[in-house]
Design a protein around this motif. Structure first.
Motif, short mmCIF file in Angstrom:
data_model
loop_
_atom_site.label_atom_id
_atom_site.label_comp_id
_atom_site.label_asym_id
_atom_site.label_seq_id
_atom_site.Cartn_x
_atom_site.Cartn_y
_atom_site.Cartn_z
N TYR A 109 97.02 61.17 31.18
CA TYR A 109 97.26 62.35 32.00
C TYR A 109 97.72 63.49 31.12
CZ TYR A 109 98.67 64.56 36.47
OH TYR A 109 98.79 65.37 37.58
N THR B 217 96.54 69.91 33.87
CA THR B 217 95.63 68.82 33.56
C THR B 217 94.18 69.27 33.58
OG1 THR B 217 97.16 67.16 34.43
CG2 THR B 217 94.86 66.53 34.27
N SER C 177 91.58 58.60 41.23
CA SER C 177 92.18 59.20 40.03
C SER C 177 91.69 60.62 39.86
CB SER C 177 91.82 58.39 38.79
OG SER C 177 90.44 58.51 38.50
N ASP C 178 92.41 61.38 39.03
CA ASP C 178 91.96 62.74 38.69
C ASP C 178 90.61 62.71 37.97
OD1 ASP C 178 93.76 64.62 39.70
OD2 ASP C 178 95.21 64.23 38.13
N TYR D 48 99.49 60.55 27.04
CA TYR D 48 98.20 59.97 26.67
C TYR D 48 98.41 59.12 25.43
CZ TYR D 48 98.48 64.04 23.59
OH TYR D 48 98.91 64.99 22.68
N TRP E 101 98.67 53.69 39.40
CA TRP E 101 99.69 54.55 39.99
C TRP E 101 100.39 53.91 41.20
CZ3 TRP E 101 102.69 58.31 38.67
CH2 TRP E 101 103.38 59.03 39.65
N GLU F 110 96.00 55.43 33.55
CA GLU F 110 95.07 56.47 33.11
C GLU F 110 95.82 57.58 32.39
OE1 GLU F 110 93.01 59.46 35.88
OE2 GLU F 110 91.45 58.01 35.44
#
Length: 233
Positions: free
Chosen positions: A14, A163, A141-142, A19, A52, A12
């Protein structure tokens, strides 16, 4: 010795750390710092994008040489070789769904009995990792954490300031959650090498020296300005 640096990055994006840009290339502040240092050492970079949890095992097993973004903790220092210097500082913040009915004065221990969301497998630094949080909600995830906060399915969450402040949700005229102050903690960001890296100890030592030199350079200061990475007072 190897002439290729195998870099593990979460699947993902970040931002602002890393990115995939519109040209399909890896980009971001951490990426550009790493590329600047690697070029000085004539190391080519090979990106490996993984979930992750799998990424962490991948690097520990020596199937990649380096993790791009990591906060220092004693337990992780047993698993990885951290760069000699940090290349950036971040803040860990408490997020609250709006309308927010939580008052926070900076005492992280006051969160012990509140339901707080964290990303599974993440570290939030030595202080926060040690907190006895009794009502944890773990998300993957965030992105999921911010989505659940935005829709009121979570009331409180913990995340990276750099972030969160750049998320599309936070850029809205009326963001669905707010960043509570004061910050929970300030944390330094490092590169972290696998203890089974294919790079020699001499190469890792040279990398560390090149990183020390780079973070003192005008190029580094210009890069920080470009990405607007100074934390608010």
């Amino acid at each position: 010795m190897s002439d290729t640096l195998r870099v593990a990055i979460a699947a993902e994006d970040y931002p602002p750390f890393y990115y995939q840009n519109t040209q399909g290339e890896m980009d971001g502040f951490s990426v550009r710092v790493l590329l600047a240092v690697s070029q000085q050492l004539a190391l080519s970079v090979r990106w490996q994008r993984l979930p992750w949890k799998r990424l962490m095992h991948h690097v520990q097993e020596g199937r990649a040489d380096l993790v791009l973004v990591m906060y220092h903790t004693d337990s992780r220092a047993e698993q990885f070789l951290f760069s000699d210097v940090s290349y950036l500082q971040d803040a860990i913040v408490l997020l609250c769904h709006r309308p927010c009915d939580t008052e926070f004065d900076g005492d992280e221990h006051a969160l012990a009995m509140k339901e707080v969301a964290l990303v599974r497998g993440f570290s939030y630094g030595e202080v926060l990792d040690a907190l006895p949080l009794n009502a944890l909600t773990m998300v993957e995830s965030d992105t999921m954490l911010l989505h659940l906060l935005a829709h009121g399915r979570l009331k409180l969450g913990i995340a990276s300031y750099l972030t969160v402040s750049r998320s599309a949700l936070m850029q809205q005229q009326n963001p669905p959650f707010e960043i509570l102050q004061p910050f929970l903690a300030a944390v330094d960001i490092y590169f972290a090498f696998s203890r089974r890296s294919l790079l020699s100890s001499a190469q890792i030592q040279a990398f560390n020296q090149a990183l020390v030199d780079f973070v003192q350079s005008p190029e580094y200061r210009a890069l920080r300005t470009e990405y607007q990475l100074d934390l608010p007072d």
